[in-house]
Write an enzyme that holds these catalytic residues in place. Structure first.
Site, PDB file in Angstrom:
ATOM      1  N   CYS B  87       0.835  -1.205   0.000  1.00 45.46           N
ATOM      2  CA  CYS B  87       0.000   0.000   0.000  1.00 45.46           C
ATOM      3  C   CYS B  87       0.871   1.256   0.000  1.00 45.46           C
ATOM      4  O   CYS B  87       1.581   1.507  -0.964  1.00 45.46           O
ATOM      5  CB  CYS B  87      -0.975  -0.055   1.189  1.00 45.46           C
ATOM      6  SG  CYS B  87      -2.361   1.093   1.018  1.00 45.46           S
ATOM      7  N   HIS B 195      -3.473  -5.728   1.106  1.00 40.19           N
ATOM      8  CA  HIS B 195      -2.750  -5.951   2.358  1.00 40.19           C
ATOM      9  C   HIS B 195      -2.724  -7.437   2.717  1.00 40.19           C
ATOM     10  O   HIS B 195      -3.694  -7.923   3.328  1.00 40.19           O
ATOM     11  CB  HIS B 195      -3.435  -5.188   3.493  1.00 40.19           C
ATOM     12  CG  HIS B 195      -3.255  -3.708   3.441  1.00 40.19           C
ATOM     13  ND1 HIS B 195      -2.297  -3.048   4.160  1.00 40.19           N
ATOM     14  CD2 HIS B 195      -3.915  -2.752   2.738  1.00 40.19           C
ATOM     15  CE1 HIS B 195      -2.371  -1.746   3.933  1.00 40.19           C
ATOM     16  NE2 HIS B 195      -3.344  -1.543   3.062  1.00 40.19           N
ATOM     17  N   GLU B 197      -1.142  -8.841   5.049  1.00 43.25           N
ATOM     18  CA  GLU B 197      -1.143  -9.025   6.508  1.00 43.25           C
ATOM     19  C   GLU B 197      -2.558  -8.965   7.090  1.00 43.25           C
ATOM     20  O   GLU B 197      -2.803  -9.455   8.177  1.00 43.25           O
ATOM     21  CB  GLU B 197      -0.229  -7.970   7.170  1.00 43.25           C
ATOM     22  CG  GLU B 197      -0.817  -6.578   7.321  1.00 43.25           C
ATOM     23  CD  GLU B 197      -0.753  -5.729   6.047  1.00 43.25           C
ATOM     24  OE1 GLU B 197      -0.447  -6.292   4.980  1.00 43.25           O
ATOM     25  OE2 GLU B 197      -1.017  -4.516   6.130  1.00 43.25           O
TER      26      GLU B 197
END
Lengths: 102, 226
Positions: B87, B195, B197
């Site tokens: 990002c 993302h 994660e």
């Protein structure tokens, strides 16, 4: 000498400007007919110490290349005023009245 | 061998904790590195996490690229070691010249925050070996400037080198060629808008991000002396 300078940073022609398009639509919605080609950019004013106007111009150009513009998608234009009190442009030359370096 | 990751933190970063947790769950030892540090700890991979580094002033990533730590990140990348920018991290790596092109304001002028399906375009990169080519991963995006762009010459090189790793199944931001993530020419630096994660535990709604982070771990482990 201390020079007042401006850098105008715009998206390059051909790079879609969704912000400009949205503003254009808003202007049309407000009843402004015949509006087109709205583009949004950044106008950066700064003062810079340099031995000459040409040096000031070169310095601000370097700033544009290094930081002020992302040359992948943006173009820039640098303007430098004569130093205040220099005489050529009077005592109160308005900052926004750009004098483009040849 | 325990893989080690350095997670670079700028003022305004906000995904470093999530990245540390997701990597930690895979057995990676993580260390946060403040952006004013001139060096990195001894590490196998560098994460440049998401957020709003330096308030996104001027342009996303424009100020962060000059942070002292970026010299060490550059050196890490130049040594062929892995770097992932997620990002805002991708935006920073673009501004730093470590990845091609630029990330523009989303074409719809909306901040997009939603789940996206991304298709694996190249499963032979250090970031995608745990996935199959064509496999669709469910990973969320959360950005205003994810509209990737490059000129025609750069795009043809990107294609020739197979640098595109992920493409959106349904493009949320207008990115050229539906690019959701791509590598540098050498293939060791990845930038991606989604993302991974945030898709690392079933409780979060998807574990597909583990395939990406896990692929990096496999790459690092394969390099380690037996």
């Amino acid at each position: 000498m201390n020079f007042e300078a401006v850098a105008d940073v715009m998206l390059k022609p051909g790079i879609a400007d969704p912000q400009g398009q949205t503003i254009e639509r808003a202007l049309v919605a407000l009843g402004y007919s015949g509006v087109g080609e709205v583009r949004v950019g950044k106008h950066i004013e700064l003062s810079v110490d340099a031995p000459s106007r040409a040096d000031a111009h070169a310095t601000v150009t370097r700033m544009c290349e290094q930081l002020l513009a992302n040359t992948v998608i943006e173009s820039y234009e640098v303007g430098v005023l004569e130093p205040s009190g220099d005489g050529d442009h009077g005592h109160d030359s308005p900052r926004r009245e750009r004098v483009l370096e040849a | 061998m325990t893989a080690r990751a350095a997670i670079v933190v700028f003022p305004g970063s906000n995904c470093e904790g999530d990245c540390a947790r997701a990597l930690g769950a895979l057995g990676v030892a993580t260390e946060l590195v403040w952006h004013t540090d001139e060096g990195l700890p001894d590490c196998d991979l560098v994460v440049v996490p998401g957020g709003f580094a330096h308030g996104d002033y001027l342009r996303t990533g424009a100020i962060a690229r000059f942070s002292p730590v970026m010299g060490a990140v550059r050196a890490h990348a130049a040594a062929g070691k892995l770097v992932i920018g997620i990002c805002n991290g991708w935006q920073i790596l673009c501004e730093a010249g470590l990845l091609p092109g630029a990330l523009r304001r989303n074409s719809g002028l909306k901040f997009v925050c939603k789940w996206t399906d991304i298709r694996v375009a190249n499963a032979a990169t250090p970031f995608s070996t745990r996935a199959e080519e064509g496999q669709v991963l469910r990973v969320p995006v959360n950005h205003f400037e994810g509209n990737w762009y490059c000129d025609r010459d750069v795009l043809s090189r990107v294609h020739a080198n197979r640098q595109i790793v992920f493409r959106y199944a349904d493009n949320p931001n207008g990115a050229l060629d539906d690019v959701a993530g791509l590598t540098n020419e050498a293939g060791n630096v990845l930038g991606m808008m989604p993302h991974p994660e945030r898709a690392s535990e079933a409780l979060l709604g998807s574990e597909d991000g583990r395939l990406i982070l896990g692929s990096m771990l496999d790459h690092v482990s394969a390099l380690a002396p037996a």
